[in-house]
Scaffold this active site. Structure first.
Site, PDB file in Angstrom:
ATOM      1  N   GLU A 151       3.167   2.904   8.600  1.00  0.00           N
ATOM      2  CA  GLU A 151       1.711   2.761   8.618  1.00  0.00           C
ATOM      3  C   GLU A 151       1.306   1.623   7.677  1.00  0.00           C
ATOM      4  OE1 GLU A 151      -0.883   4.330  10.360  1.00  0.00           O
ATOM      5  OE2 GLU A 151      -1.773   2.618   9.335  1.00  0.00           O
ATOM      6  N   PHE A 152       0.308   0.832   8.111  1.00  0.00           N
ATOM      7  CA  PHE A 152      -0.094  -0.336   7.318  1.00  0.00           C
ATOM      8  C   PHE A 152      -1.566  -0.302   6.902  1.00  0.00           C
ATOM      9  CE2 PHE A 152       3.580  -1.460   9.845  1.00  0.00           C
ATOM     10  CZ  PHE A 152       4.410  -2.081   8.909  1.00  0.00           C
TER      11      PHE A 152
ATOM     12  N   LYS B 112      -6.310 -13.123  -4.712  1.00  0.00           N
ATOM     13  CA  LYS B 112      -7.400 -12.906  -5.678  1.00  0.00           C
ATOM     14  C   LYS B 112      -6.789 -12.504  -7.007  1.00  0.00           C
ATOM     15  CE  LYS B 112     -10.881 -10.942  -2.940  1.00  0.00           C
ATOM     16  NZ  LYS B 112     -10.945  -9.539  -2.707  1.00  0.00           N
ATOM     17  N   ALA B 113      -6.994 -13.364  -7.997  1.00  0.00           N
ATOM     18  CA  ALA B 113      -6.484 -13.025  -9.336  1.00  0.00           C
ATOM     19  C   ALA B 113      -7.348 -11.924  -9.926  1.00  0.00           C
ATOM     20  CB  ALA B 113      -6.521 -14.269 -10.209  1.00  0.00           C
TER      21      ALA B 113
ATOM     22  N   GLY C  94      -3.019  -1.926  -8.151  1.00  0.00           N
ATOM     23  CA  GLY C  94      -2.779  -0.508  -8.444  1.00  0.00           C
ATOM     24  C   GLY C  94      -2.720   0.233  -7.127  1.00  0.00           C
TER      25      GLY C  94
ATOM     26  N   CYS D 114       0.326   2.805  -3.319  1.00  0.00           N
ATOM     27  CA  CYS D 114       1.396   2.194  -2.522  1.00  0.00           C
ATOM     28  C   CYS D 114       2.148   1.077  -3.228  1.00  0.00           C
ATOM     29  CB  CYS D 114       0.821   1.693  -1.208  1.00  0.00           C
ATOM     30  SG  CYS D 114       0.251   3.050  -0.172  1.00  0.00           S
TER      31      CYS D 114
ATOM     32  N   ARG E 133      -5.038   6.642  -8.143  1.00  0.00           N
ATOM     33  CA  ARG E 133      -3.601   6.624  -8.428  1.00  0.00           C
ATOM     34  C   ARG E 133      -3.187   5.226  -8.906  1.00  0.00           C
ATOM     35  NH1 ARG E 133      -1.331   9.700  -3.049  1.00  0.00           N
ATOM     36  NH2 ARG E 133      -3.169   8.772  -2.068  1.00  0.00           N
TER      37      ARG E 133
HETATM   38  N1  NAD Z   1      -2.392   5.977   1.097  1.00  0.00           N
HETATM   39  C1  NAD Z   1      -2.243   4.920   1.862  1.00  0.00           C
HETATM   40  O1  NAD Z   1      -3.127   4.090   1.958  1.00  0.00           O
HETATM   41  C2  NAD Z   1      -0.963   4.707   2.653  1.00  0.00           C
HETATM   42  C3  NAD Z   1      -0.897   3.671   3.596  1.00  0.00           C
HETATM   43  C4  NAD Z   1       0.293   3.481   4.318  1.00  0.00           C
HETATM   44  C5  NAD Z   1       1.382   4.321   4.094  1.00  0.00           C
HETATM   45  N2  NAD Z   1       1.296   5.313   3.179  1.00  0.00           N
HETATM   46  C6  NAD Z   1       2.433   6.218   3.030  1.00  0.00           C
HETATM   47  O2  NAD Z   1       2.126   7.410   3.770  1.00  0.00           O
HETATM   48  C7  NAD Z   1       2.635   8.572   3.101  1.00  0.00           C
HETATM   49  C8  NAD Z   1       1.504   9.541   2.815  1.00  0.00           C
HETATM   50  O3  NAD Z   1       0.630   8.947   1.891  1.00  0.00           O
HETATM   51  P1  NAD Z   1      -0.790   9.610   1.548  1.00  0.00           P
HETATM   52  O4  NAD Z   1      -1.431   8.764   0.509  1.00  0.00           O
HETATM   53  O5  NAD Z   1      -1.500   9.886   2.817  1.00  0.00           O
HETATM   54  O6  NAD Z   1      -0.232  10.991   0.929  1.00  0.00           O
HETATM   55  P2  NAD Z   1      -0.915  12.117   0.068  1.00  0.00           P
HETATM   56  O7  NAD Z   1       0.051  12.436  -0.993  1.00  0.00           O
HETATM   57  O8  NAD Z   1      -2.324  11.739  -0.268  1.00  0.00           O
HETATM   58  O9  NAD Z   1      -1.017  13.346   1.085  1.00  0.00           O
HETATM   59  C9  NAD Z   1       0.101  14.025   1.588  1.00  0.00           C
HETATM   60  C10 NAD Z   1      -0.360  15.377   2.142  1.00  0.00           C
HETATM   61  O10 NAD Z   1       0.757  16.023   2.737  1.00  0.00           O
HETATM   62  C11 NAD Z   1       0.650  17.422   2.502  1.00  0.00           C
HETATM   63  N3  NAD Z   1       1.974  18.030   2.674  1.00  0.00           N
HETATM   64  C12 NAD Z   1       3.109  17.811   1.966  1.00  0.00           C
HETATM   65  N4  NAD Z   1       4.122  18.539   2.465  1.00  0.00           N
HETATM   66  C13 NAD Z   1       3.629  19.241   3.526  1.00  0.00           C
HETATM   67  C14 NAD Z   1       4.184  20.173   4.451  1.00  0.00           C
HETATM   68  N5  NAD Z   1       5.478  20.537   4.392  1.00  0.00           N
HETATM   69  N6  NAD Z   1       3.386  20.705   5.381  1.00  0.00           N
HETATM   70  C15 NAD Z   1       2.080  20.355   5.467  1.00  0.00           C
HETATM   71  N7  NAD Z   1       1.492  19.472   4.615  1.00  0.00           N
HETATM   72  C16 NAD Z   1       2.259  18.922   3.661  1.00  0.00           C
HETATM   73  C17 NAD Z   1       0.108  17.508   1.081  1.00  0.00           C
HETATM   74  O11 NAD Z   1      -0.485  18.761   0.832  1.00  0.00           O
HETATM   75  C18 NAD Z   1      -0.893  16.338   1.072  1.00  0.00           C
HETATM   76  O12 NAD Z   1      -2.183  16.775   1.461  1.00  0.00           O
HETATM   77  C19 NAD Z   1       3.355   8.034   1.865  1.00  0.00           C
HETATM   78  O13 NAD Z   1       4.709   7.841   2.176  1.00  0.00           O
HETATM   79  C20 NAD Z   1       2.682   6.702   1.615  1.00  0.00           C
HETATM   80  O14 NAD Z   1       3.530   5.788   0.946  1.00  0.00           O
HETATM   81  C21 NAD Z   1       0.150   5.544   2.466  1.00  0.00           C
HETATM   82  O1  UPG Z   2      -5.874 -10.532  -3.588  1.00  0.00           O
HETATM   83  C1  UPG Z   2      -5.733  -9.379  -3.988  1.00  0.00           C
HETATM   84  C2  UPG Z   2      -5.616  -8.262  -3.107  1.00  0.00           C
HETATM   85  C3  UPG Z   2      -5.442  -6.991  -3.654  1.00  0.00           C
HETATM   86  N1  UPG Z   2      -5.395  -6.812  -5.006  1.00  0.00           N
HETATM   87  C4  UPG Z   2      -5.171  -5.455  -5.562  1.00  0.00           C
HETATM   88  O2  UPG Z   2      -4.048  -4.875  -4.881  1.00  0.00           O
HETATM   89  C5  UPG Z   2      -4.182  -3.458  -4.816  1.00  0.00           C
HETATM   90  C6  UPG Z   2      -3.925  -2.963  -3.411  1.00  0.00           C
HETATM   91  O3  UPG Z   2      -4.945  -3.402  -2.547  1.00  0.00           O
HETATM   92  P1  UPG Z   2      -4.904  -3.178  -0.954  1.00  0.00           P
HETATM   93  O4  UPG Z   2      -3.650  -3.718  -0.432  1.00  0.00           O
HETATM   94  O5  UPG Z   2      -6.166  -3.702  -0.411  1.00  0.00           O
HETATM   95  O6  UPG Z   2      -4.975  -1.595  -0.875  1.00  0.00           O
HETATM   96  P2  UPG Z   2      -4.007  -0.412  -0.419  1.00  0.00           P
HETATM   97  O7  UPG Z   2      -4.893   0.600   0.193  1.00  0.00           O
HETATM   98  O8  UPG Z   2      -3.141  -0.030  -1.568  1.00  0.00           O
HETATM   99  O9  UPG Z   2      -3.096  -1.005   0.792  1.00  0.00           O
HETATM  100  C7  UPG Z   2      -1.780  -1.495   0.603  1.00  0.00           C
HETATM  101  O10 UPG Z   2      -0.833  -0.437   0.600  1.00  0.00           O
HETATM  102  C8  UPG Z   2      -0.845   0.379   1.806  1.00  0.00           C
HETATM  103  C9  UPG Z   2       0.140   1.516   1.590  1.00  0.00           C
HETATM  104  O11 UPG Z   2       1.450   1.170   1.861  1.00  0.00           O
HETATM  105  C10 UPG Z   2      -0.471  -0.500   2.991  1.00  0.00           C
HETATM  106  O12 UPG Z   2      -0.478   0.294   4.170  1.00  0.00           O
HETATM  107  C11 UPG Z   2      -1.464  -1.654   3.101  1.00  0.00           C
HETATM  108  O13 UPG Z   2      -1.084  -2.501   4.173  1.00  0.00           O
HETATM  109  C12 UPG Z   2      -1.462  -2.427   1.788  1.00  0.00           C
HETATM  110  O14 UPG Z   2      -2.429  -3.486   1.821  1.00  0.00           O
HETATM  111  C13 UPG Z   2      -5.585  -3.150  -5.351  1.00  0.00           C
HETATM  112  O15 UPG Z   2      -5.477  -2.703  -6.690  1.00  0.00           O
HETATM  113  C14 UPG Z   2      -6.315  -4.486  -5.290  1.00  0.00           C
HETATM  114  O16 UPG Z   2      -7.309  -4.605  -6.288  1.00  0.00           O
HETATM  115  C15 UPG Z   2      -5.506  -7.906  -5.870  1.00  0.00           C
HETATM  116  O17 UPG Z   2      -5.444  -7.748  -7.098  1.00  0.00           O
HETATM  117  N2  UPG Z   2      -5.675  -9.150  -5.328  1.00  0.00           N
END
Ligand code: NAD
Ligand code: UPG
Length: 446
Positions: free
Chosen positions: A149-150, A249-250, A255, A258, A326
């Site tokens: 997922e992206f 963007k500096a 944070g 991910c 986070r």
């Molecule tokens: N947060 C993002 O923007 C993002 C984007 C792309 C990929 N990812 C990846 O996707 C994954 C999930 O990230 P997130 O931020 O959505 O996670 P999260 O930690 O916010 O949520 C995970 C959820 O899964 C539930 N869970 C765990 N084990 C379970 C089980 N056995 N049965 C049912 N529910 C269960 C938890 O209770 C929790 O609500 C991670 O690997 C992360 O790296 C996250």
């Molecule tokens: O030019 C930039 C762009 C971003 N950030 C910082 O980088 C962090 C992450 O930003 P962003 O990537 O927009 O947010 P996320 O929701 O963490 O998304 C990233 O992480 C996800 C989890 O894997 C991926 O799915 C996404 O493609 C990837 O962009 C933040 O603290 C931003 O402030 C900068 O400092 N400068």
């Protein structure tokens, strides 16, 4: 198609709701009963623009439901998607215990052929681990696919419904065809690879974006010393199609849930095959140090004496339009200020509650609005570029601060914004734009 999504964090929830929006029947499962209850009642446990409306709409249409009963949900579906968390272990490696647990539960519920997709970000080899785990517990047929997922937080719905690409890692042609069909309405850019390459592709993408950020932050640090402006440098670089303008963007470093975790995990993945990922180690180190650039500026202004001062902090979320805190840079900055004996008055439009539960209460006054936080402070630090800060009236702001000192950790203000103010203004990688600095410069050149 009947889909079960396991985990209702950002990824599970947004993708589940969006699959329903495409006309599929989706059941989202979570073991957190409070989350499930909120969702069943039409609420959303996270702040994500546009998500609640979409959830309510699809529930009303009978295509979307929420449950804690994984067994029942899996039994009714053709496709099971794992979207559980893969947080960092103390070593930096991804913790796969949620994946293992969910896989074991899926195995128990198997009642015929299904596709099992892993959407969580997982180290290379994890899909095979999931496959072996399920295979060792059931005789039922299934195919495994990697479906990374992206999406970005804050624009997750848009990113999911209009993705740059869909990546499918698979070794079964029929499973590929089914998953391609499912995503066809979203984009033509569907990349099909083997499973290991898809797993790697996700980490490589995040690591590359993190590298861009640390790179521009180092350029910014040099700009500060040589009197150049990093925003103009980045703009000029970005026009080069080979470089592109995004993620240049500096600021105070990346944070979130991910980049920090996935860069650490990729360093570990490399380490396990005796490869030292030197570049990525440096990216992480630069990012860690960049958070302190706000502190270094305060120390310059106050001659190293932060004790007893009051600092306003605007922005606690790791980026705007999310309540996710986070690995937010604000955490270490506030901890440092409090350890130095300073008082902190903090405000964020959405993320205060989440930040409080991560941080505790020590030495911080939580404010209900931006102006309350700024009132009487010795300096203001802007850490997240929320719209309401960007549009703040600086002339008014300077009258409520004890001293008109502004550290802009996200370069949101321009020279024009500062005109007719008496701010002492520091940003990241730009020459000082305030009137006082300009007078000092012209005195030097006289
Ligand atoms: N947060 C993002 O923007 C993002 C984007 C792309 C990929 N990812 C990846 O996707 C994954 C999930 O990230 P997130 O931020 O959505 O996670 P999260 O930690 O916010 O949520 C995970 C959820 O899964 C539930 N869970 C765990 N084990 C379970 C089980 N056995 N049965 C049912 N529910 C269960 C938890 O209770 C929790 O609500 C991670 O690997 C992360 O790296 C996250
Ligand atoms: O030019 C930039 C762009 C971003 N950030 C910082 O980088 C962090 C992450 O930003 P962003 O990537 O927009 O947010 P996320 O929701 O963490 O998304 C990233 O992480 C996800 C989890 O894997 C991926 O799915 C996404 O493609 C990837 O962009 C933040 O603290 C931003 O402030 C900068 O400092 N400068």
């Amino acid at each position: 198609m009947n889909i079960t999504v396991i985990g209702t964090g950002y990824v599970g929830l947004v993708s589940g709701i969006c699959y329903a929006e495409l006309g599929n029947h989706v059941v989202c499962v979570d073991k957190d009963l409070a989350k499930v209850e909120t969702l069943q009642n039409g609420g959303i446990p996270i702040y994500e623009p546009g998500l609640q409306e979409l959830s309510v709409k699809n529930m009303a249409a009978g295509r979307l439901s929420f449950t804690s009963d994984l067994n029942q949900a899996v039994k009714q579906s053709d496709l099971v998607i794992l979207a559980v968390g893969t947080p960092s272990l103390p070593s930096g490696e991804a913790n796969l215990s949620y994946i293992d647990q969910a896989a074991a539960e899926i195995a128990q519920a198997m009642n015929g052929y299904k596709i099992i997709a892993v959407k969580s970000t997982v180290p290379v080899g994890t899909n095979e681990r999931v496959r072996n785990l399920i295979r060792s517990r059931t005789m039922e047929r299934f195919d495994s696919i990697s479906l990374p997922e992206f999406l970005r937080e804050g624009s997750a719905v848009q990113d999911t419904l209009h993705p740059d690409r869909i990546v499918i890692g698979a070794d079964s042609q029929s499973a590929v065809e089914t998953i391609v069909e499912l995503h066809r309405p979203l984009t033509d850019q569907i990349v099909v690879t083997d499973i290991r390459s898809a797993e790697m592709l996700k980490y490589a993408s995040n690591a590359f974006l993190a590298t861009k950020i640390s790179f521009i932050n180092e350029i910014a640090n040099i700009c500060e010393k040589v009197g150049a402006d990093v925003t103009r440098v980045a703009e000029g670089m970005g026009y080069d199609k080979r470089i592109g303008p995004a993620f240049l963007k500096a600021g105070i470093g990346y944070g979130g849930s991910c980049f920090p975790k996935d860069t650490r995990a990729l360093i570990q993945i490399a380490g396990h095959v005796d490869y030292e990922f030197k570049l990525l180690r440096a990216v992480v180190e630069v990012n860690q140090d960049q958070r302190m650039s706000v502190i270094r500026k305060l120390e310059t202004i106050f001659d190293g004496e932060l004790q007893g001062k009051t600092f306003a902090v605007w922005g606690l979320a790791f980026k705007p339009n999310t309540d996710d805190v986070r690995e937010s840079p604000a955490l270490e900055i506030i901890q440092y200020l409090v350890r130095s004996g300073a008082y902190v008055k903090a405000y964020d439009p959405i993320a205060i509650r989440n930040f409080q539960s991560m941080y505790g209460n020590n030495g911080v006054m939580w404010c209900d609005d931006a102006l309350e936080a700024a009132t009487g402070a010795d300096a203001l630090c802007l850490l997240t570029e929320w719209d309401e800060f960007v549009h703040m009236d600086l002339k008014m702001l300077q009258t409520i601060l004890k001293k008109p000192i502004l550290i802009d950790g996200r370069n949101v203000f321009k020279e024009d914004d500062l005109a007719e103010t008496s701010f002492i203004y520091y940003s990241i990688g730009r020459p000082r734009l305030d009137q006082g600095a300009k007078e000092e410069m012209s005195a030097l050149s006289d």
